[in-house]
Each structure stands twice: as C-alpha cells, then as structure tokens.
Write a protein that holds these residues in place. Structure first.
Motif, mmCIF file in Angstrom:
data_model
loop_
_atom_site.group_PDB
_atom_site.id
_atom_site.type_symbol
_atom_site.label_atom_id
_atom_site.label_comp_id
_atom_site.label_asym_id
_atom_site.label_seq_id
_atom_site.Cartn_x
_atom_site.Cartn_y
_atom_site.Cartn_z
ATOM 1 N N LYS A 77 50.831 71.401 15.836
ATOM 2 C CA LYS A 77 50.562 71.274 14.392
ATOM 3 C C LYS A 77 51.584 70.374 13.705
ATOM 4 N N HIS A 78 51.840 69.238 14.289
ATOM 5 C CA HIS A 78 52.906 68.340 13.839
ATOM 6 C C HIS A 78 52.475 67.353 12.762
ATOM 7 N N GLU A 79 51.244 66.860 12.846
ATOM 8 C CA GLU A 79 50.821 65.782 11.940
ATOM 9 C C GLU A 79 49.565 66.184 11.177
ATOM 10 N N TYR A 80 49.622 66.045 9.870
ATOM 11 C CA TYR A 80 48.448 66.312 9.041
ATOM 12 C C TYR A 80 47.589 65.057 9.027
ATOM 13 N N HIS A 81 46.378 65.169 9.570
ATOM 14 C CA HIS A 81 45.507 64.001 9.699
ATOM 15 C C HIS A 81 44.063 64.419 9.448
ATOM 16 N N GLU A 82 43.420 63.740 8.523
ATOM 17 C CA GLU A 82 42.015 63.980 8.187
ATOM 18 C C GLU A 82 41.734 65.460 7.910
ATOM 19 N N GLY A 83 42.610 66.083 7.118
ATOM 20 C CA GLY A 83 42.377 67.433 6.653
ATOM 21 C C GLY A 83 42.827 68.553 7.564
ATOM 22 N N GLU A 84 43.465 68.237 8.681
ATOM 23 C CA GLU A 84 43.939 69.313 9.549
ATOM 24 C C GLU A 84 45.232 68.925 10.250
ATOM 25 N N LEU A 85 45.974 69.955 10.657
ATOM 26 C CA LEU A 85 47.211 69.729 11.399
ATOM 27 C C LEU A 85 46.876 69.473 12.862
ATOM 28 N N ARG A 86 47.447 68.426 13.418
ATOM 29 C CA ARG A 86 47.170 68.028 14.801
ATOM 30 C C ARG A 86 48.418 68.163 15.664
ATOM 31 N N ASP A 87 48.201 68.568 16.913
ATOM 32 C CA ASP A 87 49.279 68.629 17.889
ATOM 33 C C ASP A 87 49.629 67.209 18.347
ATOM 34 N N CYS A 88 50.897 66.998 18.636
ATOM 35 C CA CYS A 88 51.374 65.684 19.072
ATOM 36 C C CYS A 88 52.333 65.846 20.255
ATOM 37 N N TRP A 89 52.619 64.741 20.888
ATOM 38 C CA TRP A 89 53.676 64.663 21.889
ATOM 39 C C TRP A 89 54.785 63.785 21.353
#
Length: 88
Positions: free
Chosen positions: A67-79
C-alpha cells in the motif's frame, strides 16, 4: 543517491527495447557522470514488465512496500529497487 520514475505510456512502443535503453543511459549518466552511489525506484508490484526491465539493467529488489503508492483511487503495493555501484 538518486531516485527515478519513468514509464512508456504508448503501448505501440512496448517491447522495442526502449525502456532498457533508457535505463542503461540513465544508469550511465547518474553513476558515472554524477558519481552517484545508488539509484532507487519503486515500481508497482503488479508491473512485471517494468520489474523485468529494471532487473535486466542490474536493479535488485530491496523491500516490498505494501500500500505504498496512491494511484487511480487506490493504494498499490510496490517494490523498492536499487542499483548500487558496489553490487554490480
């Protein structure tokens, strides 16, 4: 240390080696002209195309970032990925 973010938005330009060429040029510039010790980036975890490109260029996965990056309305996991002068 430098952080970088890039993308190729036009699908017609995917799978042509542009991303790999871009990253190799950026690595050369930042490491050998700017004398950086490390370069970091944080692609979204679902983006296997980008992750494969970065690994091909010498980046290593360092840490999973839920849940690192807020993108297009949701928090996304990243590496968190790193290119280090000392690990190449």
């Amino acid at each position: 240390m430098y952080g970088t973010d890039q993308f190729i938005g036009e699908i017609d330009y995917w799978d042509k080696g542009i991303g790999t060429r871009l990253m190799k040029l950026m690595i050369d510039h930042l490491m050998y002209k700017k004398h950086s010790e490390k370069i970091v980036l944080d692609p979204q975890a679902w983006n296997q195309r980008a992750i494969a490109c970065y690994e091909k260029c010498g980046f290593k996965k360092v840490k999973y970032l839920p849940k690192h990056e807020y993108h297009e309305g949701e928090l996304r996991d990243c590496w968190l990925m790193e290119y280090s002068r000392y690990s190449v």
